[in-house]
Design a protein around this motif. Structure first.
Motif, PDB file in Angstrom:
ATOM      1  N   GLU A  58       0.939  -1.121  -0.014  1.00 31.10           N
ATOM      2  CA  GLU A  58      -0.081   0.006   0.007  1.00 31.10           C
ATOM      3  C   GLU A  58       0.981   1.195  -0.020  1.00 31.10           C
ATOM      4  N   GLN A  59       1.798   1.366   0.769  1.00 32.54           N
ATOM      5  CA  GLN A  59       2.685   2.570   0.785  1.00 32.54           C
ATOM      6  C   GLN A  59       3.574   2.832  -0.654  1.00 32.54           C
ATOM      7  N   ILE A  60       4.049   1.711  -1.130  1.00 34.75           N
ATOM      8  CA  ILE A  60       4.723   1.916  -2.206  1.00 34.75           C
ATOM      9  C   ILE A  60       3.579   2.405  -3.389  1.00 34.75           C
ATOM     10  N   ALA A  61       2.466   2.030  -3.596  1.00 36.93           N
ATOM     11  CA  ALA A  61       1.595   2.504  -4.274  1.00 36.93           C
ATOM     12  C   ALA A  61       1.404   3.865  -4.191  1.00 36.93           C
ATOM     13  N   ARG A  62       1.069   4.133  -2.701  1.00 34.51           N
ATOM     14  CA  ARG A  62       0.921   5.546  -2.329  1.00 34.51           C
ATOM     15  C   ARG A  62       2.133   6.551  -2.674  1.00 34.51           C
ATOM     16  N   ALA A  63       3.179   6.190  -2.457  1.00 38.14           N
ATOM     17  CA  ALA A  63       4.414   6.961  -2.838  1.00 38.14           C
ATOM     18  C   ALA A  63       4.413   7.132  -4.567  1.00 38.14           C
ATOM     19  N   GLY A  64       3.870   6.122  -5.352  1.00 38.75           N
ATOM     20  CA  GLY A  64       3.920   6.377  -6.508  1.00 38.75           C
ATOM     21  C   GLY A  64       2.702   7.249  -7.023  1.00 38.75           C
ATOM     22  N   ARG A  65       1.570   7.111  -6.434  1.00 42.01           N
ATOM     23  CA  ARG A  65       0.448   8.147  -6.526  1.00 42.01           C
ATOM     24  C   ARG A  65       0.807   9.548  -6.352  1.00 42.01           C
ATOM     25  N   GLU A  66       1.722   9.851  -5.195  1.00 41.92           N
ATOM     26  CA  GLU A  66       2.076  11.008  -4.981  1.00 41.92           C
ATOM     27  C   GLU A  66       3.420  11.487  -5.587  1.00 41.92           C
ATOM     28  N   GLY A  67       3.944  10.758  -6.441  1.00 42.05           N
ATOM     29  CA  GLY A  67       5.125  11.005  -7.236  1.00 42.05           C
ATOM     30  C   GLY A  67       6.386  11.449  -6.419  1.00 42.05           C
ATOM     31  N   ARG A  68       6.450  10.384  -5.282  1.00 44.84           N
ATOM     32  CA  ARG A  68       7.605  10.725  -4.274  1.00 44.84           C
ATOM     33  C   ARG A  68       8.701   9.641  -4.318  1.00 44.84           C
ATOM     34  N   ILE A  69       8.776   8.589  -5.149  1.00 46.30           N
ATOM     35  CA  ILE A  69       9.728   7.778  -5.181  1.00 46.30           C
ATOM     36  C   ILE A  69      10.939   8.458  -5.713  1.00 46.30           C
ATOM     37  N   ALA A  70      11.953   8.716  -5.023  1.00 46.35           N
ATOM     38  CA  ALA A  70      13.267   9.456  -5.442  1.00 46.35           C
ATOM     39  C   ALA A  70      14.156   8.592  -5.980  1.00 46.35           C
TER      40      ALA A  70
END
Length: 147
Positions: A58-70
């Motif tokens: 869920e948190q990786i999906a959230r990070a993707g939705r928010e454009g936050r995976i650096a």
């Protein structure tokens, strides 16, 4: 920001809470990043530190939705841990992390950047660079590259 620098918050495995970090989950990192623009503050998905998290999908999906995976960093969780747990990382495929599943989650979240290999391990550091590089390439093709 104005200088083209993006802060990336990296959660560390809870075993490091006493001496290295107080952010242990990707969810905590995302909560800290939330008040700031995604172009300024992102998160690091480091396999060694997040593989155990029951909310990881869920948190990786959230990070993707928010454009936050650096950044996506990889190494494996191997046992037994050495006396200095920081140096207990292994080559991808030598431990307990399901890299196909993890990489699929990160890719599905929209991450298209580099996959950084980050291994703190004295034995690997002492191995000739050419051999280590060959191992990294083989493990990437076996465990991380798209089938």
């Amino acid at each position: 920001g104005d200088f083209g620098v993006r802060l990336a918050i990296e959660p560390l495995h809870p075993m490091f809470c006493a001496d290295r970090a107080v952010v242990s989950t990707l969810g905590q990192a995302l909560d800290l990043a939330a008040p700031h623009p995604a172009r300024q503050v992102g998160v690091v998905v480091d396999s060694y530190h997040v593989w155990w998290d029951p909310a990881l999908r869920e948190q990786i999906a959230r990070a993707g939705r928010e454009g936050r995976i650096a950044s996506y960093q990889v190494c494996d969780w191997t046992l037994p841990l050495p006396a200095d747990a920081l140096l207990g990382r292994g080559h991808v495929g030598d431990g307990h992390i399901d890299f196909r599943a993890l990489t699929d989650l990160v890719t599905a979240a929209g991450y298209e950047g580099w996959i950084e290999v980050e291994i703190f391990n004295q034995e690997i550091w002492d191995t000739p660079g050419e051999l280590t590089l060959r191992t990294l390439i083989e493990r990437h093709l076996t465990h991380l590259a798209s089938p």
